[in-house]
Design a protein around this motif. Structure first.
Motif, short mmCIF file in Angstrom:
data_model
loop_
_atom_site.label_atom_id
_atom_site.label_comp_id
_atom_site.label_asym_id
_atom_site.label_seq_id
_atom_site.Cartn_x
_atom_site.Cartn_y
_atom_site.Cartn_z
N PRO A 150 -59.73 39.56 73.89
CA PRO A 150 -58.43 39.94 74.80
C PRO A 150 -58.37 41.49 75.20
N LEU A 151 -58.70 42.15 74.11
CA LEU A 151 -58.73 43.67 74.48
C LEU A 151 -59.83 44.27 75.60
N SER A 152 -60.92 43.58 75.23
CA SER A 152 -62.20 44.11 76.09
C SER A 152 -61.91 43.63 77.45
N ALA A 153 -61.57 42.33 77.61
CA ALA A 153 -61.24 41.73 78.97
C ALA A 153 -59.86 41.86 79.71
N HIS A 154 -59.17 43.00 78.85
CA HIS A 154 -57.85 43.42 79.47
C HIS A 154 -56.80 42.50 79.84
N PHE A 155 -56.77 41.51 79.04
CA PHE A 155 -55.62 40.46 79.37
C PHE A 155 -54.74 40.41 78.20
N LEU A 156 -54.47 41.28 77.29
CA LEU A 156 -53.77 41.42 76.13
C LEU A 156 -52.49 42.28 76.60
N HIS A 157 -51.47 41.82 76.73
CA HIS A 157 -50.23 42.38 77.19
C HIS A 157 -49.23 42.92 76.13
N VAL A 158 -48.62 43.77 76.05
CA VAL A 158 -47.56 44.50 74.85
C VAL A 158 -46.26 44.72 75.51
N HIS A 159 -45.33 44.14 74.84
CA HIS A 159 -44.10 44.53 75.44
C HIS A 159 -43.65 46.08 75.01
N GLN A 160 -42.87 46.66 75.58
CA GLN A 160 -42.61 48.14 75.29
C GLN A 160 -42.15 48.34 73.99
N SER A 161 -41.19 47.35 73.71
CA SER A 161 -40.40 47.54 72.23
C SER A 161 -41.67 47.47 71.08
N VAL A 162 -42.39 46.71 71.42
CA VAL A 162 -43.92 46.67 70.40
C VAL A 162 -44.42 48.16 70.19
N MET A 163 -44.51 49.04 71.03
CA MET A 163 -45.09 50.05 71.34
C MET A 163 -44.50 51.23 70.27
N SER A 164 -43.38 50.85 69.90
CA SER A 164 -42.34 51.84 68.97
C SER A 164 -42.59 51.36 67.58
N THR A 165 -43.24 50.14 67.37
CA THR A 165 -43.39 49.81 66.07
C THR A 165 -44.79 50.38 65.45
N LYS A 166 -45.12 49.97 64.18
CA LYS A 166 -46.37 50.68 63.52
C LYS A 166 -47.65 49.47 63.96
N PHE A 167 -47.62 48.63 65.19
CA PHE A 167 -48.48 47.91 65.65
C PHE A 167 -49.70 48.98 66.27
N MET A 168 -49.18 49.92 67.13
CA MET A 168 -50.32 50.75 67.82
C MET A 168 -51.19 51.58 66.68
N THR A 169 -50.47 51.93 65.57
CA THR A 169 -50.99 52.79 64.50
C THR A 169 -52.13 52.01 63.88
N GLN A 170 -51.66 50.71 63.29
CA GLN A 170 -52.60 49.93 62.98
C GLN A 170 -53.71 49.11 63.45
N LEU A 171 -53.37 48.91 64.90
CA LEU A 171 -54.37 48.67 65.45
C LEU A 171 -55.68 49.77 65.81
N ARG A 172 -55.13 50.79 65.86
CA ARG A 172 -56.15 52.02 66.12
C ARG A 172 -56.86 52.24 64.98
N ASP A 173 -56.11 52.26 63.85
CA ASP A 173 -56.83 52.38 62.45
C ASP A 173 -57.60 51.58 61.72
N PHE A 174 -57.50 50.16 62.40
CA PHE A 174 -58.04 48.99 61.93
C PHE A 174 -59.43 49.17 61.82
N ASN A 175 -60.02 48.86 60.62
CA ASN A 175 -61.47 49.16 60.15
C ASN A 175 -61.97 47.93 59.14
N PRO A 176 -62.55 46.76 59.46
CA PRO A 176 -62.96 45.91 58.45
C PRO A 176 -63.63 46.39 57.41
#
Length: 228
Positions: A150-176
């Motif tokens: 979904p990210l590579s195809a650009h069809f993952l949408h995120v509400h503005q309220s989610v942007m102020s949570t820890k979601f963005m930090t955890q997504l950026r820092d994710f490493n398996p």
């Protein structure tokens, strides 16, 4: 600040699409339609990743993800739940009523095993289903499967309220290869995405002048069947 190489980022948050609309329920001719702006919604999944002892670094998270008829994903809310399990159940009920959720999925691994019957007491009579699901897939694999395409195809949408949570930090820092416990804000929406059906929009049909696929037996095929 901890230095980190750009190539270490497995999931690229710059490919996220943001929006600020809210779901609108339209009822006419004994049927109902849910829309976010001009987008028709096909399905929704609310996933509750339960945690009680947050001192260990775990967060109790409710993720609400919508799927459009065109196959677009909308992470509409990621709500961090507070308090004891009874208090969290009331917060989940309030979210279900606000967003008119038909069902709540609960991860029953660990302490989550006790959550479904407790939530059922809160939503009894409201027409809201509760489903406990035991997760067996490796967490890192689940997150990659849910977000990578979904990210590579650009069809993952995120509400503005989610942007102020820890979601963005955890997504950026994710490493398996360096998994830790600080991943609840991406694990919960990943689980919700995995529960949603696959939707492929009609889109624009490809047409090439002069091209026609070959049929060895003509344009029509006759089939005879005998029913016992």
């Amino acid at each position: 600040l901890i230095p980190m190489a750009v190539e270490d980022s497995v999931l690229d948050p710059t490919n996220l699409q943001t929006y600020d609309g809210e779901p609108e329920l339209i009822t006419a001719n004994r049927s109902s339609l849910l829309r976010i702006g001009d987008v028709r919604i096909k399905s929704v999944c609310a996933w509750w990743d339960v945690a009680v002892n947050t001192k260990k670094g775990d967060s109790s998270v409710l993720a609400i993800v919508y799927l459009s008829y065109e196959g677009q994903l909308y992470i509409h809310r990621i709500i961090e739940l507070k308090g004891e399990i009874e208090q969290q159940c009331k917060q989940v009920r309030d979210a279900a009523l606000e967003f008119k959720l038909p069902k709540i999925c609960i991860e029953t691994n660990g302490v989550g095993a006790f959550a479904p019957p407790m939530l059922l007491k809160e939503v009894r009579g409201l027409g809201i289903a509760v489903q406990g699901i035991h997760s067996t897939q490796k967490k890192s694999e689940k997150i990659i499967e849910a977000f990578e395409i979904p990210l590579s195809a650009h069809f993952l949408h995120v509400h503005q309220s989610v942007m102020s949570t820890k979601f963005m930090t955890q997504l950026r820092d994710f490493n398996p290869s360096r998994m830790d416990k600080h991943d609840d804000f991406i694990d919960a929406p990943a689980s919700a995405i995995k529960q949603l059906p696959i939707a492929i929009g009609a889109g624009i049909q490809n047409k090439i002048d002069g091209y026609k696929s070959w049929r060895p037996h003509g344009e029509s095929i006759e089939i005879e069947r005998e029913m016992a």
